[in-house]
Design a protein around this motif. Structure first.
Motif, mmCIF file in Angstrom:
data_model
loop_
_atom_site.group_PDB
_atom_site.id
_atom_site.type_symbol
_atom_site.label_atom_id
_atom_site.label_comp_id
_atom_site.label_asym_id
_atom_site.label_seq_id
_atom_site.Cartn_x
_atom_site.Cartn_y
_atom_site.Cartn_z
ATOM 1 N N THR A 36 1.068 7.878 3.947
ATOM 2 C CA THR A 36 -0.543 7.439 4.720
ATOM 3 C C THR A 36 -1.064 8.998 5.945
ATOM 4 N N THR A 171 -7.569 0.298 4.703
ATOM 5 C CA THR A 171 -6.289 1.167 2.640
ATOM 6 C C THR A 171 -7.638 0.664 2.193
ATOM 7 N N LYS A 188 -3.523 4.542 2.720
ATOM 8 C CA LYS A 188 -3.941 4.204 3.636
ATOM 9 C C LYS A 188 -4.602 4.996 5.027
ATOM 10 N N GLU A 190 -4.960 6.020 8.912
ATOM 11 C CA GLU A 190 -4.374 5.051 10.774
ATOM 12 C C GLU A 190 -4.922 6.307 11.207
#
Length: 310
Positions: A36, A171, A188, A190
């Motif tokens: 991530t 994503t 992904k 964030e």
């Protein structure tokens, strides 16, 4: 690790796990599932701002999303000479058109191309020279979309596309090309978990940044057109001077006047050329200064935009 010993920090162990559990080594290209990626916010630390050489510092991980991949070039086999007629010197003469076409369309494994998609929309394309050695390698994506050109006093040819507005958390699909090989994965993204940022605020900043990008593209196009006109006028001046300075005296003067007028117009956007040395600042406020000041305000806002950014 202590000062007397070394310690290795692996920032992404996924490629090793994939190689241990699968048939990665038999492939020409493998794009590993990346970790991530976080849109981290950075701040100047308190205390000493500029540390001396003797100050011990650990090395931070590079910014951006880590994209790990594996390459294994196919072995280059020596091709047989195409059969054909011999010429007068006894050398073979190939009439095989297919053989010539095959040589022209030979697959090259000299570059890596990574395409990043938001759904079906291609938002970024990263191109790199292929590493010299086979094995596991990394490239970094700074979680941005394709950008637009900046205004410049010269006509520049870009090798790759410029970076643009930062993407929204979500994503994204990754598609890597190496020769005739393609490998896909997803990543992904964030927002910094230490900060609270509403979806509404993220969308507002993204939309404002995209709108400003259109203004930047227009400004760059305007300045480029002025620079192209200036180059044309300079070329007229140079060519006519070589031809006959006396005969084309009026045309040469007109070309110089045009160049001066264009320089004044470019200065409105980029300021006058400052040939002073050292730390300097032009007193005039330019379009470029105002624009990028506003863009920095919008891009660094943690929350909904206020009247200041607008």
């Amino acid at each position: 690790g202590t000062f007397g010993r070394a310690a290795w920090v692996l920032d992404d162990i996924r490629p090793l796990r994939a190689m241990a559990n699968g048939n990665v080594l038999s492939k020409k290209l493998e794009l590993f599932n990346p970790p991530t990626a976080y849109q981290a916010a950075y701040q100047q630390p308190t205390g000493s701002r500029f540390g001396g050489d003797a100050l011990f510092n650990g090395e931070n991980k590079r910014g951006g999303a880590i994209i790990s991949y594996y390459i294994n070039r196919p072995s280059a086999k020596k091709k047989e000479e195409p059969k054909g007629k011999k010429n007068k010197r006894g050398k073979k003469k190939s009439n095989d058109k297919k053989s010539m076409m095959n040589q022209k369309s030979k697959v090259k494994y000299d570059s890596i191309k990574l395409e990043i998609y938001d759904g079906t929309r291609l938002i970024r394309t990263l191109k790199r020279k292929a590493p010299k050695e086979d094995g596991v390698h990394k490239m970094y994506w700074f979680m941005d979309e394709k950008g637009v050109a900046r205004p410049s006093r010269s006509i520049r040819t870009r090798r790759g596309e410029p970076g643009g507005v930062g993407v929204k958390p979500g994503t994204y699909r990754l598609k890597m090309h190496f020769g005739d090989q393609v490998s896909e994965s997803s990543i992904k993204v964030e927002f910094d978990p230490r900060l609270k940022m509403s979806t509404d605020a993220i969308n507002e900043i993204y939309n404002a940044s995209k709108a400003m990008e259109k203004d930047q593209e227009l400004m760059a196009a305007v300045v480029k057109q002025l620079v192209e006109s200036k180059n044309t006028a300079n070329k007229f001046k140079t060519d006519l001077s070589k031809e006959d300075k006396k005969k084309y005296k009026d045309q040469i003067k007109a070309s110089k006047d045009i160049v001066k007028k264009i320089d004044k117009l470019v200065a409105v956007f980029l300021g006058k050329v400052d040939r002073r040395q050292g730390i300097t600042r032009n007193p005039e406020v330019t379009v470029n200064q105002r624009f990028f000041s506003a863009r920095r305000y919008v891009g660094s806002r943690f929350g909904n935009l206020t009247s200041t950014e607008r």
